[in-house]
Design an enzyme around this catalytic site. Structure first.
Site, PDB file in Angstrom:
ATOM      1  N   CYS A   1       0.836  -1.202   0.000  1.00  9.27           N
ATOM      2  CA  CYS A   1       0.000   0.000   0.000  1.00  9.27           C
ATOM      3  C   CYS A   1       0.875   1.258   0.000  1.00  9.27           C
ATOM      4  O   CYS A   1       1.555   1.525  -0.978  1.00  9.27           O
ATOM      5  CB  CYS A   1      -0.977  -0.052   1.181  1.00  9.27           C
ATOM      6  SG  CYS A   1      -2.329   1.132   1.047  1.00  9.27           S
TER       7      CYS A   1
ATOM      8  N   HIS B   1      -3.418  -5.749   1.081  1.00 10.87           N
ATOM      9  CA  HIS B   1      -2.720  -5.934   2.359  1.00 10.87           C
ATOM     10  C   HIS B   1      -2.620  -7.401   2.782  1.00 10.87           C
ATOM     11  O   HIS B   1      -3.441  -7.863   3.586  1.00 10.87           O
ATOM     12  CB  HIS B   1      -3.462  -5.157   3.454  1.00 10.87           C
ATOM     13  CG  HIS B   1      -3.311  -3.678   3.338  1.00 10.87           C
ATOM     14  ND1 HIS B   1      -2.363  -2.970   4.035  1.00 10.87           N
ATOM     15  CD2 HIS B   1      -3.969  -2.780   2.576  1.00 10.87           C
ATOM     16  CE1 HIS B   1      -2.457  -1.687   3.724  1.00 10.87           C
ATOM     17  NE2 HIS B   1      -3.424  -1.540   2.847  1.00 10.87           N
TER      18      HIS B   1
ATOM     19  N   GLU C   1      -0.660  -8.563   4.928  1.00  6.67           N
ATOM     20  CA  GLU C   1      -0.380  -8.645   6.376  1.00  6.67           C
ATOM     21  C   GLU C   1      -1.658  -8.607   7.212  1.00  6.67           C
ATOM     22  O   GLU C   1      -1.619  -8.907   8.407  1.00  6.67           O
ATOM     23  CB  GLU C   1       0.589  -7.524   6.793  1.00  6.67           C
ATOM     24  CG  GLU C   1      -0.031  -6.161   7.090  1.00  6.67           C
ATOM     25  CD  GLU C   1      -0.448  -5.395   5.844  1.00  6.67           C
ATOM     26  OE1 GLU C   1      -0.570  -5.993   4.755  1.00  6.67           O
ATOM     27  OE2 GLU C   1      -0.678  -4.163   5.955  1.00  6.67           O
TER      28      GLU C   1
END
Lengths: 223, 79
Positions: A85, A194, A196
């Site tokens: 991002c 994302h 994560e």
């Protein structure tokens, strides 16, 4: 195996990135943007957020932070770097990845679970996937529309530099549904979604994102 | 103190949804004679002492603008 996560003023997802590193079996190392010391890490993650409030352009000021000079040097020698991002925006602004991220075509911040296709399963960050595999991870951005000049896009497609593509709907108007790209040597990867945030059943839509963080373990051992 | 003005606009081939939103608003206000809007940035630099055109170009192209997607225009003070 030590993986650094750089915190910039305005980073938001550095703690989640460090948690993903730990769940993958590596040791996360906290790095501060204003330092000039990578503390002997084997790889670096640039996390999401709004570094410097997205002033000037998203990622523009962070890309000129002291620590980024070290990251660029080491990346050019093959150190794996993942930009997520805002981290992807920083990598493009730093010249480590081609293209740029601009305001979403519909002008809205888009936050949803997103289906992606892994186009390249031979980069430092995607080797635990198979080519063509589809995964679901969150996407959340206001300036995530990937753009490059038409000739540059042709070149990137020809060289197989598109690492990840949106499927089932493009959240931001990115050209050719590009969600992430890789450097020529496959060691630097940037993507807007994302991974994560998709590493534990409790908090994510899947655990599909963990593969990014386990892949790099082999990339460093194999180097 | 001399001032240098740097204008930054998206390259013509990069679409500008913000400019298009402004154009839409102008149309709703009845300004239908405006047929296109491109939104950009305008920097005013206060400069002390001598600075070369090369230095200013470097400032513009390495920080103020991203040459991948933006064009810059330098406006130097009258000599």
């Amino acid at each position: 195996m030590r993986i650094g996560v750089i915190t910039f003023p305005g980073s938001l997802d550095d703690v989640d990135a460090a948690r993903a590193v730990r769940l993958a079996g590596a040791e996360p190392v906290v790095l501060w943007h204003a330092d000039h010391d990578l503390r002997g890490v084997d790889a670096v993650v640039l996390p999401g957020g709004f570094s410097y409030g997205d002033y000037l352009r998203a990622g523009a000021i962070a890309a000129r932070a002291p620590m980024m000079a070290d990251v660029v040097d080491r990346a050019r020698q093959g150190m794996p770097v993942l930009g997520i991002c805002n981290g992807f925006q920083v990598l493009c602004e730093a010249g480590l990845l081609p293209g740029a991220l601009t305001r979403n075509s519909h002008l809205h911040f888009r936050n949803r679970d997103q289906r992606l296709r892994i186009e390249r399963a031979d980069t430092a960050w995607t080797s635990d996937y198979v080519e063509g595999q589809e995964i679901v991870v969150p996407v959340k951005n206001g300036e995530g529309r990937y753009v490059a000049a038409p000739t540059e896009l042709e070149r990137l497609e020809g060289e197989g530099r598109v690492a990840v593509r949106y499927v089932g709907g493009n959240p931001n108007g990115s050209l050719r549904d590009i969600a992430g790209v890789t450097s020529e040597d496959g060691r630097v990867v940037g993507l807007m979604p994302h991974p994560e945030h998709a590493v534990e059943d409790l908090t994510g839509p899947s655990t599909d994102g963990l593969g990014f963080f386990t892949s790099v373990l082999k990339a460093v051992v194999g180097a | 103190m001399p001032q240098v003005v740097v204008d930054v606009v998206l390259k013509p081939e990069i679409s500008d949804p913000q400019g298009q939103a402004v154009l839409g608003a102008l149309g709703r206000l009845g300004h239908t004679q405006v047929t296109g809007v491109r939104q950009g940035k305008h920097f005013v630099l206060d400069v002390e002492g001598a600075i070369s055109r090369d230095d200013l170009e470097r400032i513009a192209e390495t920080l103020l603008a991203n040459p991948v997607i933006e064009d810059v225009e330098l406006h130097l003070p009258e000599a």
